[in-house]
Structure formats: structure tokens, C-alpha cells
Motif scaffolding. Structure first.
Motif, PDB file in Angstrom:
ATOM      1  N   GLU A  14       0.911  -1.030  -0.204  1.00 42.46           N
ATOM      2  CA  GLU A  14      -0.031   0.080   0.137  1.00 42.46           C
ATOM      3  C   GLU A  14       0.904   1.222   0.072  1.00 42.46           C
ATOM      4  O   GLU A  14       0.639   2.127  -0.575  1.00 42.46           O
ATOM      5  CB  GLU A  14      -0.935   0.238   1.413  1.00 42.46           C
ATOM      6  N   ARG A  61      -2.487  -3.232  -7.403  1.00 38.90           N
ATOM      7  CA  ARG A  61      -3.138  -2.882  -6.282  1.00 38.90           C
ATOM      8  C   ARG A  61      -4.114  -1.662  -6.632  1.00 38.90           C
ATOM      9  O   ARG A  61      -5.405  -1.690  -6.175  1.00 38.90           O
ATOM     10  CB  ARG A  61      -2.099  -2.377  -5.009  1.00 38.90           C
ATOM     11  N   TYR A  62      -3.854  -0.567  -7.499  1.00 40.24           N
ATOM     12  CA  TYR A  62      -4.683   0.287  -7.762  1.00 40.24           C
ATOM     13  C   TYR A  62      -5.828  -0.092  -8.515  1.00 40.24           C
ATOM     14  O   TYR A  62      -7.110   0.556  -8.120  1.00 40.24           O
ATOM     15  CB  TYR A  62      -3.618   1.467  -8.660  1.00 40.24           C
ATOM     16  N   TYR A  65      -8.310  -1.421  -6.052  1.00 44.83           N
ATOM     17  CA  TYR A  65      -8.967  -0.519  -5.301  1.00 44.83           C
ATOM     18  C   TYR A  65     -10.015   0.388  -6.268  1.00 44.83           C
ATOM     19  O   TYR A  65     -10.752   0.587  -5.809  1.00 44.83           O
ATOM     20  CB  TYR A  65      -7.809   0.746  -4.946  1.00 44.83           C
ATOM     21  N   SER A  68     -13.162  -1.652  -6.527  1.00 42.86           N
ATOM     22  CA  SER A  68     -14.000  -1.540  -5.403  1.00 42.86           C
ATOM     23  C   SER A  68     -14.651  -0.240  -5.123  1.00 42.86           C
ATOM     24  O   SER A  68     -15.834  -0.312  -4.561  1.00 42.86           O
ATOM     25  CB  SER A  68     -13.275  -2.202  -4.289  1.00 42.86           C
TER      26      SER A  68
END
Length: 195
Positions: A14, A61-62, A65, A68
């Protein structure tokens, strides 16, 4: 014997994301990443590989994110309108106005490997496909043919534009005006001009 990791992998991932998102790939140094993660360079490389591998992890990871953050149960035209409003919200509510990690990375693409360039292009294609899917649903719901590809290009361009304008510091009202313009165009296509 291999020493166990002494850090939380999710937390470090993160922090990598936030570093790249704020500064971009080229302007994020290994010193920035070590300061953000509180890890020594050797530990970072051992855990994640190269700086570019760390960036690819941040992009992945982005995307999780983002998926969601804009998850709407609505389909078709309503789903597209929700998406446009979600982009305004995500962009305007970000106090650092970072924009979109992937769109921000495109100007630096020449410095990436072929695999990383492909990752970014795949991400853009995936997002366009999502817009196109909602347009096909809207077309089915309305029972009328439209030029789905042309509309997808316009809606996707509006989304990209809002992210870029947001990074440039434009107001929420300006971003909403772009979203509302795209929504008005969609309504005219699917419902006809209002009297």
C-alpha cells in the motif's frame, strides 16, 4: 536458513502504491520508496524485485482499489451515469489530487519494459471494455441500435479527461459539468431529445 519477513507485505504494498501514485514512476526514487516503506533497499529488492516490479504491483493494487471504489450494481445507462459520478467523487475527494495512476504513467511509458507497457495498455483496454459492456446493456434495455464503439470512445475520453482535470486542480463543479455533459449525450442517444 531463510529469515522470515519482519514486515506486513500488504502494508508495504500500500505504501508503494501511494508513493508511485503521488510522484509517478520516474520521479519516485528508491530513497522515496525506502522512506515510505521504512525498509532498507536490500529488503525492498528481496521482497519485490526491481523498481519496475514494485510499480507493477502498485498498478495491480490500484486497479483492485478502483474496482471496489466504483462498484455499482446498476447496469446499462444507470450504471454508466453512476460510473461518471463515481469518477467525479473519487477525483474531487482526493485531497492530494493524484488523478489516475495508470493515466499518469502513460507519458513515461518509453522508460518501461515491454511487459509494463503492456500492463498499462491492458488496464486501459479493460476499463474501455467495462464502459462498452454498460453501453451494450443500455442498448439492449432501450431496444434501439446505437454506435456502441463511438459512444464508448466519448464516455471513456470524458472519464480520462476528468481524471486529468482533477489532477490539474479543477473544481468539483467543473468535473461534474464534464460528467453531466457525457450523461446528457447518453440520454439523448438512448431516450431521444427531450421536448
Amino acid at each position: 536458513m531463510v529469515r522470515p519477513r519482519e514486515f506486513d507485505l500488504e502494508e508495504v504494498a500500500e505504501r508503494l502504491l501511494n508513493s508511485f501514485w503521488l510522484r509517478g514512476f520516474a520521479r519516485t526514487s528508491i530513497s522515496d520508496l525506502t522512506a515510505a516503506t521504512k525498509l532498507l533497499p536490500g529488503s525492498l529488492y528481496a521482497a519485490f524485485g526491481s523498481k519496475e516490479a514494485m510499480f507493477c504491483l502498485a498498478v495491480d493494487r490500484y486497479q483492485k482499489y478502483l474496482r471496489s471504489a466504483v462498484a455499482s450494481d446498476s447496469r446499462g445507462l444507470k450504471g454508466l451515469e453512476d460510473l461518471l459520478d463515481d469518477v467525479v467523487r473519487l477525483t474531487a475527494d482526493d485531497p492530494e489530487r493524484r488523478g489516475c495512476l495508470v493515466i499518469n504513467a502513460i507519458p513515461e511509458a518509453a522508460s518501461y519494459s515491454d511487459d509494463t507497457r503492456r500492463l498499462l495498455q491492458d488496464d486501459l483496454r479493460r476499463n474501455r471494455r467495462f464502459v462498452r459492456k454498460r453501453l451494450i446493456e443500455a442498448q439492449e434495455d432501450a431496444g434501439q441500435p446505437v454506435d456502441v464503439d463511438a459512444l464508448a470512445a466519448i464516455v471513456f475520453s470524458a472519464i480520462v479527461g476528468m481524471r486529468v482535470l482533477g489532477r490539474a486542480g479543477e473544481s468539483r463543479e467543473e468535473l461534474q459539468a464534464v460528467a453531466d455533459g457525457a450523461k446528457l449525450l447518453l440520454r439523448r442517444y438512448f431516450r431521444g431529445p427531450r421536448p
